[in-house]
Scaffold this motif. Structure first.
Motif, mmCIF file in Angstrom:
data_model
loop_
_atom_site.group_PDB
_atom_site.id
_atom_site.type_symbol
_atom_site.label_atom_id
_atom_site.label_comp_id
_atom_site.label_asym_id
_atom_site.label_seq_id
_atom_site.Cartn_x
_atom_site.Cartn_y
_atom_site.Cartn_z
ATOM 1 N N GLY A 1 -2.312 1.571 -5.495
ATOM 2 C CA GLY A 1 -3.139 0.761 -4.593
ATOM 3 C C GLY A 1 -2.372 -0.053 -3.572
ATOM 4 N N PHE A 2 -1.031 -0.001 -3.612
ATOM 5 C CA PHE A 2 -0.280 -0.687 -2.558
ATOM 6 C C PHE A 2 -0.577 -0.013 -1.226
ATOM 7 N N ASP A 3 -0.642 -0.806 -0.165
ATOM 8 C CA ASP A 3 -1.007 -0.249 1.131
ATOM 9 C C ASP A 3 0.164 0.418 1.826
ATOM 10 N N ASN A 4 1.371 -0.065 1.494
ATOM 11 C CA ASN A 4 2.556 0.518 2.116
ATOM 12 C C ASN A 4 3.794 0.061 1.349
ATOM 13 N N ALA A 5 4.866 0.834 1.461
ATOM 14 C CA ALA A 5 6.157 0.391 0.928
ATOM 15 C C ALA A 5 7.133 0.405 2.095
ATOM 16 N N ASP A 6 7.651 -0.777 2.463
ATOM 17 C CA ASP A 6 8.644 -0.827 3.547
ATOM 18 C C ASP A 6 9.886 -0.054 3.117
ATOM 19 N N TYR A 7 10.343 -0.311 1.914
ATOM 20 C CA TYR A 7 11.467 0.473 1.373
ATOM 21 C C TYR A 7 11.408 0.481 -0.151
ATOM 22 N N VAL A 8 11.937 1.567 -0.706
ATOM 23 C CA VAL A 8 12.276 1.641 -2.132
ATOM 24 C C VAL A 8 13.652 2.282 -2.113
ATOM 25 N N GLU A 9 14.668 1.540 -2.530
ATOM 26 C CA GLU A 9 16.028 2.021 -2.290
ATOM 27 C C GLU A 9 16.969 1.575 -3.402
ATOM 28 N N VAL A 10 18.026 2.353 -3.606
ATOM 29 C CA VAL A 10 19.049 1.991 -4.590
ATOM 30 C C VAL A 10 20.268 1.445 -3.849
ATOM 31 N N ARG A 11 20.687 0.251 -4.250
ATOM 32 C CA ARG A 11 21.918 -0.334 -3.715
ATOM 33 C C ARG A 11 22.420 -1.389 -4.699
ATOM 34 N N ALA B 1 10.268 -3.386 -1.186
ATOM 35 C CA ALA B 1 9.378 -4.316 -0.477
ATOM 36 C C ALA B 1 8.083 -3.565 -0.244
ATOM 37 N N VAL B 2 6.982 -4.153 -0.666
ATOM 38 C CA VAL B 2 5.688 -3.459 -0.595
ATOM 39 C C VAL B 2 4.625 -4.386 -0.021
ATOM 40 N N TRP B 3 3.585 -3.767 0.474
ATOM 41 C CA TRP B 3 2.451 -4.519 1.013
ATOM 42 C C TRP B 3 1.234 -4.294 0.141
ATOM 43 N N VAL B 4 0.548 -5.392 -0.193
ATOM 44 C CA VAL B 4 -0.776 -5.288 -0.786
ATOM 45 C C VAL B 4 -1.669 -6.166 0.086
ATOM 46 N N GLY B 5 -2.611 -5.520 0.765
ATOM 47 C CA GLY B 5 -3.394 -6.236 1.768
ATOM 48 C C GLY B 5 -2.449 -6.796 2.820
ATOM 49 N N ARG B 6 -2.568 -8.102 3.066
ATOM 50 C CA ARG B 6 -1.726 -8.704 4.092
ATOM 51 C C ARG B 6 -0.512 -9.419 3.511
ATOM 52 N N THR B 7 -0.258 -9.163 2.230
ATOM 53 C CA THR B 7 0.844 -9.850 1.549
ATOM 54 C C THR B 7 1.996 -8.884 1.312
ATOM 55 N N ARG B 8 3.196 -9.357 1.644
ATOM 56 C CA ARG B 8 4.398 -8.555 1.433
ATOM 57 C C ARG B 8 5.131 -9.102 0.217
ATOM 58 N N LEU B 9 5.429 -8.219 -0.730
ATOM 59 C CA LEU B 9 6.116 -8.629 -1.956
ATOM 60 C C LEU B 9 7.447 -7.900 -2.062
ATOM 61 N N ILE B 10 8.470 -8.589 -2.569
ATOM 62 C CA ILE B 10 9.730 -7.906 -2.853
ATOM 63 C C ILE B 10 10.081 -8.089 -4.329
ATOM 64 N N ASP B 11 10.811 -7.113 -4.844
ATOM 65 C CA ASP B 11 11.252 -7.176 -6.240
ATOM 66 C C ASP B 11 12.438 -6.231 -6.392
ATOM 67 N N ASN B 12 13.183 -6.378 -7.475
ATOM 68 C CA ASN B 12 14.284 -5.451 -7.748
ATOM 69 C C ASN B 12 14.614 -5.496 -9.216
ATOM 70 N N VAL B 13 15.211 -4.388 -9.700
ATOM 71 C CA VAL B 13 15.532 -4.252 -11.122
ATOM 72 C C VAL B 13 16.946 -3.665 -11.243
#
Ligand code: AMP
Length: 266
Positions: free
Chosen positions: A234-244, A251-263
């Motif tokens: 249901g995320f509207d977009n993913a700016d990036y999903v990357e390994v580094r 970084a992903v968008w849900v509606g008008r909110t941008r969320l970042i996370d990493n593992v």
């Protein structure tokens, strides 16, 4: 706990603490404090004799179309959260106090800023290094604590301190998550109940992707699969999903909110 609004004010209090033989630990924030921020304050408390926390929503790290004016500001509540954590000094500068010379960027971020966030928020790390170097100059801490939540930012700050030979030890604090694994963020306050359910699936996708990497998956395939799952969730977009840096970052968008996370992978 003392609140100050000027650079002179914070310098005076810090000098006093130093005279008393204390080392200075610093946690820069944009306020709207949550357990993630407080965990950094606890690390600073453990590592230094005097803890300074700054609260400043830095205009130079927001582009004109971004959420600077909507960014949550909860100063009174923030102060009431900091007091029991043993913060000694809260620095709440105005923009005029921190940027008396205007917003002209003086410092450029180093190579760690390349790609990821910069591809989507090209102004961002310029704003970050400028505000953090100004805050460091005012507070002159011995140690400063930053969250791994903003993993690229942590790398950019480490580079800056090294490049400028600033005698400040940078400590990274682990990501604090809610009971569903969602990384705490001031921006989570923007999410409506439906968006919150979607947001909570981000960490699962990243933890699974990190597992797949550990099992020998190819970064390109793992990231493609993760992106596919995020959109399906249901995320509207993913700016990036990357390994580094041996981590998987998104970084992903849900509606008008941008969320970042990493593992972490390793
Ligand atoms: P901010 O107020 O969002 O600029 O964040 C201030 C500091 O808190 C930064 O060093 C962030 O990386 C850190 N931080 C934000 N959220 C978390 C979290 N969930 N866990 C750990 N650190 C965090």
């Amino acid at each position: 706990m003392k609140s100050v609004h000027t650079r002179d004010g914070v310098q005076e209090l810090v000098a006093e603490a130093r005279k008393g033989g204390k080392t200075i630990g610093f946690v820069p924030t944009m306020g709207a404090l949550h357990e993630g921020h407080l965990s950094l304050v606890r690390i600073a408390r453990r590592e230094a004799g005097c803890v300074v926390v700054s609260i400043f929503v830095n205009p130079t790290q927001f582009a004109p179309h971004e959420d600077f004016s909507a960014y949550p500001r909860t100063e009174e509540k923030d102060l009431s959260l900091l007091e029991p954590e043993g913060a000694d000094i809260v620095f709440l500068p105005t923009a005029a106090e921190l940027y008396p010379d205007g917003f002209g960027a003086a410092l450029a971020p180093g190579p760690a800023a390349q790609g990821l966030e910069t591809d989507f928020r090209p102004h961002f790390f310029g704003g970050v290094v400028n505000v953090v170097s100004r805050l460091f100059h005012a507070v002159k801490p011995d140690i400063a604590v930053f969250g791994e939540k903003d993993f690229q930012q942590l790398q950019v700050i480490r580079e800056m301190v090294e490049k400028l030979h600033q005698p400040i030890k940078i400590i990274g604090g682990p990501i604090i998550r809610d009971e569903y694994g969602l990384a705490l963020s001031s921006r989570n306050a923007y999410l409506n109940p439906e968006e919150l359910l979607i947001a909570r699936t981000l960490n699962r996708v990243l933890f699974d992707a990190a597992d797949a990497m550990r099992k020998g998956g190819k970064a390109e395939d793992v990231c493609r699969e993760a992106r596919f799952r995020l959109l399906k969730n249901g995320f509207d977009n993913a700016d990036y999903v990357e390994v580094r840096w041996d981590r998987i970052l998104a970084a992903v968008w849900v509606g008008r909110t941008r969320l970042i996370d990493n593992v972490a992978i390793g």
